[in-house]
Motif scaffolding. Structure first.
Motif, short mmCIF file in Angstrom:
data_model
loop_
_atom_site.label_atom_id
_atom_site.label_comp_id
_atom_site.label_asym_id
_atom_site.label_seq_id
_atom_site.Cartn_x
_atom_site.Cartn_y
_atom_site.Cartn_z
N ILE A 72 0.98 -1.28 0.20
CA ILE A 72 -0.16 -0.41 -0.15
C ILE A 72 0.74 1.53 -0.03
CG2 ILE A 72 -2.18 1.20 1.20
CD1 ILE A 72 -2.87 -1.81 0.24
N LYS A 73 2.10 0.90 1.22
CA LYS A 73 2.73 2.47 1.23
C LYS A 73 4.03 1.97 1.34
CE LYS A 73 4.44 5.87 4.17
NZ LYS A 73 4.90 6.17 4.85
N GLU A 74 4.83 2.35 0.97
CA GLU A 74 6.28 1.78 2.38
C GLU A 74 7.17 3.53 2.91
OE1 GLU A 74 8.35 -1.24 0.08
OE2 GLU A 74 8.19 -2.91 1.47
N GLY A 75 7.31 3.85 3.86
CA GLY A 75 8.69 4.25 3.65
C GLY A 75 9.57 4.48 4.13
N GLU A 76 9.94 5.72 3.87
CA GLU A 76 11.94 5.97 4.14
C GLU A 76 12.13 5.06 5.64
OE1 GLU A 76 12.59 10.03 3.59
OE2 GLU A 76 12.08 10.27 2.24
N THR A 77 11.77 4.96 6.28
CA THR A 77 12.73 3.83 6.97
C THR A 77 11.97 3.17 7.69
OG1 THR A 77 11.75 5.22 8.75
CG2 THR A 77 13.93 6.13 8.41
N GLY A 78 10.35 2.83 7.42
CA GLY A 78 9.44 1.85 7.39
C GLY A 78 10.28 0.43 8.85
N LYS A 79 9.77 1.58 9.72
CA LYS A 79 10.26 0.77 11.19
C LYS A 79 9.16 -0.01 11.66
CE LYS A 79 13.42 4.09 13.30
NZ LYS A 79 14.24 5.47 14.33
N GLY A 80 7.55 0.35 11.43
CA GLY A 80 6.82 -0.46 11.47
C GLY A 80 5.77 -1.12 10.57
N ASN A 81 5.84 -2.25 10.92
CA ASN A 81 4.68 -2.45 9.59
C ASN A 81 3.29 -3.37 9.80
OD1 ASN A 81 7.57 -3.14 7.27
ND2 ASN A 81 7.97 -3.97 9.27
N LEU A 82 2.95 -2.46 9.38
CA LEU A 82 0.73 -2.75 9.51
C LEU A 82 0.16 -3.57 7.76
CD1 LEU A 82 -1.45 0.13 11.14
CD2 LEU A 82 -2.38 -1.76 8.97
N VAL A 83 0.05 -4.53 7.84
CA VAL A 83 -0.58 -5.64 7.17
C VAL A 83 -2.81 -5.51 7.53
CG1 VAL A 83 -0.29 -7.33 6.03
CG2 VAL A 83 1.01 -6.69 7.10
N PHE A 84 -2.82 -5.13 7.01
CA PHE A 84 -4.60 -4.89 6.39
C PHE A 84 -4.80 -6.39 5.88
CE2 PHE A 84 -3.39 -0.64 6.51
CZ PHE A 84 -4.58 0.27 7.21
N LEU A 85 -6.13 -6.90 6.18
CA LEU A 85 -6.01 -8.06 6.03
C LEU A 85 -8.52 -7.86 5.39
CD1 LEU A 85 -4.93 -10.79 7.95
CD2 LEU A 85 -4.66 -10.33 5.57
N PRO A 86 -8.78 -8.94 5.03
CA PRO A 86 -10.78 -8.38 5.23
C PRO A 86 -11.49 -9.25 5.45
CG PRO A 86 -9.19 -9.40 3.03
CD PRO A 86 -8.21 -9.29 3.48
N TYR A 87 -12.41 -8.57 5.69
CA TYR A 87 -13.29 -9.92 6.25
C TYR A 87 -14.70 -9.33 5.78
CZ TYR A 87 -15.52 -13.26 9.28
OH TYR A 87 -16.75 -14.23 10.01
N GLY A 88 -15.17 -10.83 4.77
CA GLY A 88 -16.81 -9.95 4.97
C GLY A 88 -16.94 -9.48 3.59
N TYR A 89 -15.91 -9.29 2.84
CA TYR A 89 -16.10 -8.15 1.96
C TYR A 89 -16.29 -8.97 0.17
CZ TYR A 89 -13.96 -3.79 4.07
OH TYR A 89 -13.45 -2.57 4.45
N SER A 90 -17.23 -8.71 -0.48
CA SER A 90 -17.78 -8.96 -1.91
C SER A 90 -17.33 -8.45 -2.88
CB SER A 90 -18.82 -9.57 -1.91
OG SER A 90 -19.37 -8.23 -1.73
N ASP A 91 -16.03 -7.21 -3.00
CA ASP A 91 -15.85 -6.35 -3.77
C ASP A 91 -14.58 -6.03 -2.92
OD1 ASP A 91 -15.46 -4.06 -5.26
OD2 ASP A 91 -17.00 -3.13 -5.28
#
Length: 252
Positions: free
Chosen positions: A42-61
């Protein structure tokens, strides 16, 4: 037989590749059928010390899922524009995984997603924090409200709630901030949660722009801001200076 010149061939190839990409993204299932094992940036920062991952639940789109992520990352109250995440935006990487079988349940009107299934899903990405977006109908949620939750490094988010619910829950999983409202059954260990204190608030009296207001998880503990995101994100869009300081320590 139809003869194509070089320009027409190039245009045709571009068209075919574009259609393939669109079908791949839009037809990737989020209903539990595994079709993709990719980690999407989605987006990577210059330092990237923390990594956040999004997951979907219940989406049909899948497009709606990606649009929701964009709101939480780049929207008015997204990480990009809300302090202290705004000042630390380049220290956070954002990813998503589509097509994994995530298990979630509603228990006591709270959405809680399974730790094991989410860990398996995010293993494809660098991951420090996991956010499951539960695609919830706003009308249904108005009739039967469901709360979001945070546990360890996992936040389960009801998308029908105010967008500030994610910063609220993320502050729990990233930065050990306690809820600043008082609710029966909440217990606060002051050694773990630095945003609560005893009477007169010695932790932050030296910190300019703070106050000392009764009620922080428990009635006999105190908070630094009268009404902030950790107390009621429906009426405030600020964490308060002390909480911003605490969050920034974890992200820098």
């Amino acid at each position: 037989m139809l003869q194509l010149n070089k320009v027409q061939v190039i245009v045709l190839l571009i068209f075919i590749v574009s259609i393939f990409f669109i079908l791949r993204v839009n037809n990737t299932s989020v209903d539990g059928t595994k079709r993709s094992s990719d980690c999407f940036i989605i987006k990577e920062g210059e330092t990237g010390k923390g990594n956040l991952v999004f997951l979907p639940y219940g989406y049909s789109d899948n497009k709606k899922f990606l649009d929701d992520i964009d709101v939480y990352v780049n929207g008015e109250y997204g990480f990009k524009n809300l302090e202290p995440f705004k000042s630390n935006f380049e220290n956070i990487n954002f990813y998503s995984v589509i097509g994994e079988n995530i298990k979630c349940d509603v228990i006591d009107n709270t959405i809680i997603c399974d730790d094991l299934s989410t860990k398996n899903a995010v293993s494809k990405c660098p991951n420090d924090y996991v956010v499951v977006l539960y695609d919830r109908d706003s009308i249904k949620d108005f009739i039967v409200p469901i709360r979001s939750s945070a546990y360890l490094n996992l936040a389960s988010i009801n998308t029908a709630d105010h967008v500030l619910v994610l910063p609220h829950e993320f502050a729990h999983i990233c930065c050990s901030l306690a809820d600043e409202y008082v609710e029966e059954g909440i217990s606060v260990d002051l050694s773990e949660f630095e945003n609560c204190d005893v009477i007169e608030c010695p932790r932050w009296t030296w910190f300019e722009g703070t106050g000392c207001y009764q009620g922080c998880g428990e009635i006999n503990f105190y908070r630094s801001i009268e009404t902030g995101i950790m107390r009621n994100y429906l009426t405030s869009n600020q964490f308060g200076l002390w909480n911003e300081y605490l969050i920034s320590k974890y992200l820098q």
